[in-house]
Motif scaffolding. Structure first.
Motif: not given
Lengths: 260, 432
Positions: B276-282, B308-312, B338-342, B365-370
């Motif tokens: 599990l990778l969690f990239a929040d903030g920067t 990833a959220g914020g600018r992660g 999962l991308l939590l921000s644009k 492999a997929t990358t998407g929003t909620l």
């Protein structure tokens, strides 16, 4: 909620026009639902039945372009989906989504407490909640394993529908809109689901059944039956209308409407 | 090799630090030569294929030399759950006996990397070092300590072994070697833990060898401090009928990368990797895996989830190689993000290189929003938007979290991961 009395207006829709992906689906729909009533909205496929259900629940990508909907005196369309839910509007989905990893029962407890907070009631704790939900599970003939599973995760079509009705019986909504709740159910499951719905019939509550087939109405007898076609309510009547529709199909209603 | 002045400068500044390192004259010479080669080669850059998604330019202005030992806050290990078993603590790569348990799991023996420094160094590298190996090379150059552990064949300690790597700022070069004898069984929990606000640079190397029929469950919990740059390079050899399970939870650091190479070296070997990778903030979180199916009848499964959220920023770069003759290979690879921000982004690159017949390989492999339908469903049940989003995010990583053992560790990780989500208090209830 307790101050709602039989005959009070719960939902009033007038001139509702809705576009889905740029296409006009509801084209000026009128409907009034009062406390104590069960309405059946019937119609051919593609008539706009599911669109109506989803719009009333607040689905964001369906564009309301004209008309009004008043729910318990408030502008329904101005409320966010969660605000509608907390005010006692419940949508039983035609295709309930599977949400792996979100526990069925915790969701239901959170839903109940969101509603209770809105009503100014004390939240129920895990223990009280379990007692409530277990009682309703007996009514819905659901296995205790449901408690541990993810929301609709790996449920059969019938189990998903049962779960929707279980949620409804726990949340005790003021207005329940049940979208094609009978589809995909065998006769035994249909009876269980109908039982659950009937257990909720009350003078301070209204139920709107959206259905393609008459057979559900053998088990949940409606007070009013409406034919929705081409984005409008074309005809309204009592239970006799549903039986007539079963005998004659929908074409004659469309022809009558065209003749007017 | 072209000069890369922006990256070489930090390496070049390391040269004076070599004189302070212990070891024989031969080691000193080896280090000087190795560092000179690294300075010439430079740190890997995105122009090197295996570093396509990771840019180490941050290191330009970092101090890469290991700082002199400094006093630690007394509650330095408070961030961790209670020890699940014997614990070995390394501070900036050096063994810390006061924080460590003297007892080891039954059947285990330990020596230090330091003892190797009295012997001959490795052969000198001639010519440029492959980009993949440069951080390893830097680690060996700078490491002064590190656990060398052997679990005797047939041993199966009931409690996990814990290795805690603390970083206090400056360079840290943890180095671990673990060997499991035939049929041995162990749970290893490794922590990478920053002492805030350490702008550490951590280049860790772990080598693991599993003998026939051995089983290792290896959990890596990365809790580096917010300004740390961490690169962790783990290489595992899995013997006949042996089983390697790895669980990675990457929560910390400014930029963190985990390189995991697993060689399935004996028939019947298995690898089960989840992360599990969690990239929040920067924050940046990168993982690169290489699964090498070298012999027939081996299986591997990979399941990685990135948020990833914020600018992660994040990446999953996973390669599976099936060597010629490695028939009856079974390999699954899944990376969902999962991308939590644009402004957040996660790159994925699943690669399959199959040189054998009669193999079963699947990857996705997929990358998407909620999922909007899930979100709407939760809202129609009266949940507020923030809770609904947090809940779906939590559910998204559930596949990985549910595999973390023991429970105390899973709960700590859940708390840390949830703490990064809005509405943490509300959704905590869901996992009680």
């Amino acid at each position: 909620m307790s101050n709602i009395q039989k005959g009070n207006s719960i939902l009033e829709i007038s001139g509702l026009k809705v576009n889905v992906q740029g296409k006009a689906i509801l084209k000026g729909l009128d409907l009034t639902v009062r406390a104590g009533e069960v309405h059946a909205i019937m119609g051919p496929n593609g008539a706009g039945k599911s669109t109506l259900s989803q719009v009333l629940a607040g689905r964001p990508d369906y564009a309301v372009i004209a008309g009004h909907a008043t729910y318990l005196g408030e502008d329904l369309l101005a409320l966010a989906p969660e605000e509608r839910a907390r005010r006692g509007l419940f949508l039983g989905f035609q295709y309930p989504v599977e949400i792996p990893g979100v526990n069925n029962v915790y969701l239901l407890k959170a839903a109940l407490n969101a509603r209770r907070r809105h009503l100014g009631l004390q939240e129920v704790d895990a223990f009280e909640f379990l007692a409530i939900v277990k009682e309703k599970m007996v009514l819905m003939q659901m296995d205790e394993s449901f408690l541990k599973r993810g929301v609709n995760e790996g449920f059969s079509g019938g189990e998903k529908k049962r779960n929707e009705i279980l949620q409804m019986t726990v949340l005790e909504p003021t207005l329940a809109i049940l979208d094609e709740t009978d589809s995909g159910l065998d006769i035994d499951a249909l009876k269980v689901v109908a039982n659950g719905v009937n257990s909720l019939r009350a003078d301070n509550r209204a139920i709107v059944l959206v259905t393609h087939y008459q057979r559900l109405l053998d088990h949940i007898v409606p007070d009013h039956v409406h034919v929705l076609a081409g984005g409008r309510i074309l005809k309204s009547g009592d239970r006799g209308l549903a039986l007539e529709l079963e005998r004659r199909g929908y074409d004659w209603v469309l022809e009558e409407a065209n003749a007017e | 090799m072209s000069a890369r002045p922006e990256a070489t400068s930090a390496l070049a500044r390391l040269q004076p630090a070599l004189a302070r390192l212990p070891g024989t004259r031969a080691w000193q010479q080896w280090r000087a030569a190795t560092l000179a080669q690294l300075v010439a080669d430079g740190l890997p850059t995105p122009r090197d294929d295996s570093w396509k998604y990771t840019n180490l330019r941050l290191l330009e202005r970092r101090e890469l030399a290991t700082a002199a030992p400094r006093p630690l806050p007394s509650d330095v290990l408070q961030a961790l759950p209670a020890a699940q078993g014997p614990r070995l603590v390394y501070v900036d790569g050096r063994f810390h006996s006061a924080l460590s348990d003297s007892e080891l799991p039954a059947g285990m023996s330990r020596t230090s990397h330091a003892t190797l420094l009295d012997g001959p160094p490795p052969p000198e590298q001639s010519g440029p070092v492959d980009a993949d190996l440069r951080l390893r090379s830097l680690n060996l150059c700078m490491a002064v300590d590190g656990a060398r552990l052997l679990l005797a064949g047939g041993s199966a300690p009931a409690r996990p072994l814990e290795i805690v790597h603390l970083h206090t700022g400056g360079g840290a070069y943890p180095r671990t070697r673990l060997e499991l004898g035939a049929g041995a069984k162990l749970a290893l929990i490794e922590y990478q833990l920053g002492v805030d606000p350490a702008d550490a640079f951590v280049a860790a190397v772990t080598d693991i060898v599993l003998g026939p029929g051995a089983t290792l469950t290896h959990t890596t919990v990365q809790l580096a401090s917010d300004r740390a740059v961490l690169v962790d390079d783990t290489h595992v050899s899995v013997g006949r009928d042996a089983r390697y399970s790895h669980r990675l939870v990457a929560l910390g650091g400014q930029l963190a990368r985990f390189d995991l190479r697993v060689d399935l070296d004996g028939a019947g070997a298995e690898a089960d990797l989840r992360g599990l990778l969690f990239a929040d903030g920067t924050r940046e979180q990168h993982i690169r895996t290489l699964l090498d199916h070298r012999v027939p009848h081996c299986s591997s499964a990979q399941l990685y989830r990135g948020v990833a959220g914020g600018r992660g920023r994040g990446s999953y770069d996973g390669k599976v190689i099936v060597r010629a003759g490695a028939a009856k290979t079974s390999s699954r690879q899944s990376s969902r993000n999962l991308l939590l921000s644009k402004d957040a982004a996660i790159d994925t690159r699943p690669q399959l290189e199959i040189n054998a017949d009669d193999v079963k390989c699947a990857h996705g492999a997929t990358t998407g929003t909620l999922d909007e339908n899930m979100l709407f469903y939760l809202l129609t049940r009266g949940l507020d938007r923030q809770t609904a989003r947090a809940l779906l995010t939590y559910a998204f990583v559930g596949d990985v979290l549910k595999c973390i053992e023991p429970q105390a560790l899973r709960q700590m990780i859940e708390r840390r991961a949830l703490g990064r989500l809005p509405a943490a208090e509300t959704i905590r209830e869901f996992i009680a």
